[in-house]
Design an enzyme around this catalytic site. Structure first.
Site, PDB file in Angstrom:
ATOM      1  N   SER A  22      29.229-105.457  90.238  1.00  0.00           N
ATOM      2  CA  SER A  22      29.035-104.672  89.021  1.00  0.00           C
ATOM      3  C   SER A  22      27.822-103.747  89.167  1.00  0.00           C
ATOM      4  CB  SER A  22      28.900-105.631  87.827  1.00  0.00           C
ATOM      5  OG  SER A  22      28.980-104.931  86.618  1.00  0.00           O
ATOM      6  N   ASP A  24      39.462-102.890  84.239  1.00  0.00           N
ATOM      7  CA  ASP A  24      38.061-103.277  84.052  1.00  0.00           C
ATOM      8  C   ASP A  24      37.536-102.744  82.716  1.00  0.00           C
ATOM      9  OD1 ASP A  24      35.307-103.853  84.346  1.00  0.00           O
ATOM     10  OD2 ASP A  24      35.452-103.578  86.517  1.00  0.00           O
ATOM     11  N   HIS A  42      36.681-108.866  85.718  1.00  0.00           N
ATOM     12  CA  HIS A  42      35.506-108.180  86.254  1.00  0.00           C
ATOM     13  C   HIS A  42      34.694-109.067  87.188  1.00  0.00           C
ATOM     14  CE1 HIS A  42      32.326-105.168  86.284  1.00  0.00           C
ATOM     15  NE2 HIS A  42      31.451-106.100  85.985  1.00  0.00           N
TER      16      HIS A  42
END
Length: 422
Positions: free
Chosen positions: A143, A372, A400
Site C-alpha cells: 500500500s 481496490d 487490499h
C-alpha cells in the site's frame, strides 16, 4: 547495542538507528528509527539477500515477527527481512499528540514536513548502509509502502536490487483532487456491494445515524460518537472480511435500555476500535500530503466530497478520507487541530522523478487489486506504463491486504521480478 531474541522458528535482532530529522541538515535535530531484522532459524549463518518491508499507512507501525503475515513466513525462506518502523511510528521516535505537545502548532507542522516518503526513503538508505554496507537490498512495499518504493526508485535506485509492490502504485502526476474524484465513486460501489450482501443493514445504519443525531452518545472512552464519524466505518471496507466485520457491528448496534433502545457498549467499543486515531495520528495528519505533487491539499477530501451529494442524501459509509471536523471530534487529534490546518495549507514538493522512473533498470513487479477501495486501478496502471521494467499483475482474487493473507501473492511477485512469471 542491538537486542537479539529467539522465537520458535526465528532469530530477531532489534536495532535503533539515529537519523537526522531533516536529511538536508545532518547536523540538526535527530530522531530514532527502529527496525527488526528477522532470519529463519535454519538460515542463521547463511549469506542471504536482505528484504526491506515498508508497510501501509502512512502512520502505521511495521508488521511484527509474531504477526503471522503470510508474506513474512514465505519471504523468510529466502531472505533476511528488515521490518522498518517508518519515522513517527511504532518504536521509532513517536509523533503523537503527547510527543508533539512541546511544540507550537507552527513548530508541529514544520516538524511533520519531514515525515513523508522522501524522508522515509533516506532513513531506509541510512539503515541499509549500516546493516549491509554498499550491497543493494530487495524491497517489498504494501500500500503506502509501494508509494515509498516509487520514491525510492526516484531518489536512490542504486540501493535496490528488486522491488515488489502490493496494492500501492500511486498516480505519478495526479494530485489529491484527482485521487478523491476517483475514490468517492469506489466508495459508492463498495456501499452498493455491502448493502446488497446485507440489505437489512441499510435500515440499521439509518437508525444508528438518526440516534446519534438525536442523542449525545458517548463511546466507552467518553468521547462523543457523531453521525459523520459513524460513517467513517467505511474506512475498513476494502479489507477481506471487512463486510462481515461491519455487519457484525451493526447487528449488535441496539440494546434495550431503561429510556428506550440505546446503542450497545459492544457496538460503541467496536466502532471506537475501528476509528480511533490514538495509535496512528499520522494516518490522519499526513494522509492527503502523500498525494501532493508541488502543491497543497487544501482539505481535498472535504472539498471534493461536496461533488458527491449521494453521501449527504443517505447514510453511506465514506472510505479513506479525512475531514477537518475529525480534528475536533477525535480526542487524540484535537490537540493537533491547528497543525492539521497548517499542513493542509502547506505546498509540498514532488515525490517522484519521472525521468529517472522512465529510465529505471531495477526489476519491479506490482500486484494491482481490481476492486481496490484505497488505490485507484486506473491511476496504478497509468503509472505502470510510465515506469520502465515494471510488470503489473491485475487480479480480483484478493482484498487490499492480499499480501498479508495469501503466501501465493508474494510467490507470484517474486517470480515476476525474477522474470519467471508474467
Amino acid at each position: 547495542m542491538p537486542l537479539t531474541y529467539r522465537r520458535p522458528d526465528q532469530v530477531c535482532v532489534e536495532h535503533t538507528f539515529t537519523a537526522p530529522l531533516d536529511h538536508a541538515d545532518p547536523a540538526g535535530p535527530a530522531i530514532e528509527v527502529f527496525a527488526t531484522e528477522v532470519v529463519r532459524s535454519g538460515n542463521v549463518g547463511r549469506d542471504l539477500p536482505t528484504l526491506l518491508y515498508l508497510q501501509g499507512g502512512p502512520g502505521h507501525a511495521a508488521d511484527r515477527p509474531s504477526s503471522g503475515a503470510a508474506w513474512l513466513g514465505r519471504a523468510l525462506r529466502d531472505y533476511r527481512v528488515v521490518l522498518l518502523d517508518q519515522r513517527g511510528t511504532g518504536r521509532s521516535t513517536p509523533a503523537t499528540r503527547q510527543s508533539l505537545e512541546r511544540f507550537t502548532s507552527k513548530e508541529q507542522a514544520a516538524y511533520l514536513r519531514h515525515f513523508r516518503a522522501d524522508s522515509i526513503v533516506r532513513d531506509a538508505e541510512l539503515v541499509r548502509r549500516q546493516l549491509i554496507g554498499d550491497r543493494p537490498w530487495s524491497l517489498l512495499g504494501q500500500s503506502f509502502g509501494g508509494f515509498c518504493a516509487l520514491t525510492y526508485l526516484s531518489l536512490a535506485p542504486d540501493g535496490l536490487a528488486e522491488v515488489m509492490i502490493a496494492g500501492g502504485l500511486p498516480g505519478l502526476t495526479t494530485g489529491p483532487d484527482e485521487v478523491y474524484r476517483a475514490a468517492y465513486p469506489r466508495a459508492l460501489a463498495h456501499n452498493e456491494r455491502f448493502f446488497a450482501r446485507y440489505p437489512g443493514d441499510r435500515d440499521i445504519a439509518r437508525a444508528v445515524a438518526k440516534h446519534l443525531a438525536d442523542t449525545d452518545t458517548r463511546m466507552p472512552t467518553g468521547e462523543r460518537l457523531t453521525p459523520e464519524r459513524f460513517r467513517m466505518l467505511g474506512l475498513c471496507l476494502g479489507m477481506a472480511g471487512s463486510f462481515d466485520l461491519v455487519h457484525h457491528l451493526l447487528s449488535q448496534a441496539f440494546i434495550p435500555a431503561g429510556a428506550g433502545p440505546a446503542l450497545s457498549d459492544a457496538f460503541l467499543r467496536g466502532v471506537d476500535g475501528a476509528l480511533s486515531m490514538a495509535e496512528r495520528p499520522l494516518y490522519a495528519l499526513l494522509h492527503e500530503s502523500i498525494y501532493c505533487q508541488d502543491g497543497a491539499s487544501g482539505w481535498s477530501a472535504h472539498r471534493v466530497g461536496q461533488e458527491f451529494p449521494e453521501f449527504g442524501a443517505d447514510v453511506l459509509f465514506t472510505a479513506e478520507m479525512f475531514y477537518p471536523w475529525l480534528f475536533e471530534q477525535d480526542p487524540s487529534l484535537a490537540p493537533l487541530r491547528d497543525c492539521a490546518h497548517l499542513l493542509a495549507a502547506t505546498p509540498w514538493p514532488p515525490l517522484y522523478d519521472l525521468g529517472r522512473l522512465s529510465a529505471n533498470t531495477v526489476p519491479v513487479a506490482a500486484v494491482v487489486y481490481f476492486d481496490d477501495l484505497y488505490v485507484d486501478r486506473g491511476q496504478s496502471l497509468a503509472t505502470a506504463a510510465l515506469v520502465r521494467e515494471l510488470r503489473p499483475w491485475v487480479t480480483n482474487e484478493f482484498g487490499h491486504e492480499g499480501i498479508g493473507s495469501r503466501p501465493g501473492v508474494f510467490d507470484r511477485l517474486r517470480a515476476m521480478v525474477a522474470g519467471e512469471a508474467g
